[in-house]
Enzyme design. Structure first.
Site, mmCIF file in Angstrom:
data_model
loop_
_atom_site.group_PDB
_atom_site.id
_atom_site.type_symbol
_atom_site.label_atom_id
_atom_site.label_comp_id
_atom_site.label_asym_id
_atom_site.label_seq_id
_atom_site.Cartn_x
_atom_site.Cartn_y
_atom_site.Cartn_z
ATOM 1 N N ASP A 1 0.838 -1.203 0.000
ATOM 2 C CA ASP A 1 0.000 0.000 0.000
ATOM 3 C C ASP A 1 0.875 1.256 0.000
ATOM 4 O O ASP A 1 0.367 2.373 -0.051
ATOM 5 C CB ASP A 1 -1.011 -0.009 1.157
ATOM 6 C CG ASP A 1 -0.356 -0.098 2.519
ATOM 7 O OD1 ASP A 1 0.890 -0.206 2.583
ATOM 8 O OD2 ASP A 1 -1.089 -0.062 3.530
ATOM 9 N N SER A 2 2.208 1.050 -0.010
ATOM 10 C CA SER A 2 3.125 2.174 -0.250
ATOM 11 C C SER A 2 2.897 2.736 -1.644
ATOM 12 O O SER A 2 3.404 3.821 -1.964
ATOM 13 C CB SER A 2 4.581 1.729 -0.077
ATOM 14 O OG SER A 2 4.828 0.541 -0.806
ATOM 15 N N GLU B 1 8.919 -4.218 10.645
ATOM 16 C CA GLU B 1 9.377 -2.930 10.114
ATOM 17 C C GLU B 1 9.964 -2.047 11.207
ATOM 18 O O GLU B 1 9.331 -1.815 12.247
ATOM 19 C CB GLU B 1 8.198 -2.212 9.419
ATOM 20 C CG GLU B 1 8.609 -0.867 8.828
ATOM 21 C CD GLU B 1 7.629 -0.314 7.804
ATOM 22 O OE1 GLU B 1 6.660 -1.013 7.438
ATOM 23 O OE2 GLU B 1 7.851 0.833 7.356
ATOM 24 N N LYS C 1 -1.312 -9.449 2.698
ATOM 25 C CA LYS C 1 -0.632 -8.993 3.920
ATOM 26 C C LYS C 1 -1.547 -8.001 4.625
ATOM 27 O O LYS C 1 -2.236 -7.215 3.964
ATOM 28 C CB LYS C 1 0.713 -8.328 3.577
ATOM 29 C CG LYS C 1 1.408 -7.694 4.785
ATOM 30 C CD LYS C 1 2.873 -7.382 4.517
ATOM 31 C CE LYS C 1 3.134 -6.053 3.862
ATOM 32 N NZ LYS C 1 2.655 -4.873 4.601
ATOM 33 N N GLU D 1 -1.751 -5.465 8.461
ATOM 34 C CA GLU D 1 -0.997 -4.934 9.600
ATOM 35 C C GLU D 1 -1.723 -5.225 10.909
ATOM 36 O O GLU D 1 -2.950 -5.197 10.961
ATOM 37 C CB GLU D 1 -0.827 -3.408 9.442
ATOM 38 C CG GLU D 1 -0.021 -3.028 8.217
ATOM 39 C CD GLU D 1 0.186 -1.512 8.082
ATOM 40 O OE1 GLU D 1 -0.245 -0.751 8.985
ATOM 41 O OE2 GLU D 1 0.767 -1.099 7.065
HETATM 42 O O1 KIV Z 1 3.537 -1.153 1.649
HETATM 43 C C1 KIV Z 1 4.730 -1.498 1.722
HETATM 44 O O2 KIV Z 1 5.569 -1.136 0.887
HETATM 45 C C2 KIV Z 1 5.135 -2.339 2.839
HETATM 46 C C3 KIV Z 1 6.593 -2.624 2.995
HETATM 47 C C4 KIV Z 1 7.264 -1.456 3.596
HETATM 48 C C5 KIV Z 1 6.851 -3.844 3.764
HETATM 49 O O3 KIV Z 1 4.329 -2.759 3.601
#
Ligand code: KIV
Length: 271
Positions: free
Chosen positions: A51-52, A189, A120, A122
């Site tokens: 989600d980055s 992280e 994934k 969080e």
């Molecule tokens: O969204 C992302 O890029 C991430 C990484 C930093 C692990 O969750």
């Protein structure tokens, strides 16, 4: 054609074997077809449609604004590109925190509409019920502990997490809870290296670090950071392999000059 067409695909079981054999896992983010193709061809083990994308693709300050539909669009492009690596997709903020049914529906959309290999999300003990429900539908889940950017307004800062004993203990308990819930892996992280190593030693599943030191089972970086497309982001944990911002800027400058000077196109570059 990719050099990996005949190579065995990476699965969650491959990652487990890599941990058992002491082989480190390489993971990078990807958000589009062209880049994902290069990274897969290079032999990356896991691509994370993170989600980055909210930051590096859309220019938002945080990861919060990106939507499930937008994540699915990015994931579809990445899945189309890869022959070998495992593709994991982030559940975006607001798509799983409500309840476990909502979490399951979001995970199913990602698997069905994008063809991803897993998701994934969080969080720790508070998301265990959702994790169990998603896994019960046959969807592999990767956890994410330490600095969790979707909670940035709760933390108030992107500083290193779990430096104090109490928070470190909580992280260890959460990691065990995620493993017991059935996660196939966890991202850690921005935590102290000693803590990363301890968690990796205590858990059977692979721990992938970003700013979690060398004692974990693998490393992940945001592709734009590794390639130097971002100029302003220089955390201690980042190793930059290229300086693409300057290289792309210089190439664009040369192109502009060639157009203005009528050097481009030349005789051989036209019909
Ligand atoms: O969204 C992302 O890029 C991430 C990484 C930093 C692990 O969750």
């Amino acid at each position: 054609m990719s050099v990996h067409k005949d190579v065995k695909k990476v699965t969650t079981h491959t990652l487990q074997s890599m941990k058992q054999n002491g082989e480190k896992i390489s993971m990078l983010t990807a958000y589009d077809f062209s880049m994902a193709r290069i990274l897969d061809d290079a032999g990356i083990d896991v691509l994370l449609v993170g989600d980055s994308a909210s930051n590096v693709m859309a220019g938002h300050e945080t990861t919060l604004p990106i939507t499930l539909d937008q994540m699915i669009y990015h994931a579809q492009s990445v899945v189309r590109a890869v022959d070998r690596c495992l593709v994991i997709v982030d559940l975006p903020f607001g798509s799983y925190q409500g309840n476990s049914k909502e979490a399951l529906n979001s995970a199913i959309r990602i698997m069905k509409e994008a063809g991803a290999h897993g998701i994934k999300l969080e969080g720790g003990i508070e998301v265990v019920e959702s994790i169990k429900r998603i896994i019960s539908a046959g969807v592999p889940v990767m956890g994410h502990l330490g600095l969790t950017p979707q909670s940035i307004y709760k933390f108030g800062t992107y500083a290193v997490r779990a430096r104090e004993d109490e928070e470190a203990e909580m992280l260890i308990n959460n990691a065990h809870a995620l493993e017991e819930a059935g996660c196939f892996s966890i991202v850690l992280e921005k935590i102290p290296a000693a803590l990363g190593k301890r968690v990796a030693n205590e858990l059977k599943i692979p721990l992938i670090g970003i700013g979690a030191g060398g004692g974990v089972d693998g490393q992940v970086l945001v592709m734009h950071d590794l390639l130097g497309i971002n100029k302003d982001f220089s955390p201690r944990f980042l190793r930059r392999y290229l300086n693409l911002y300057d290289e792309i800027k210089a190439a664009t400058g040369r192109y502009i000059q060639d157009v203005k000077s009528k050097d481009f196109p030349n005789e051989n570059e036209q019909y």
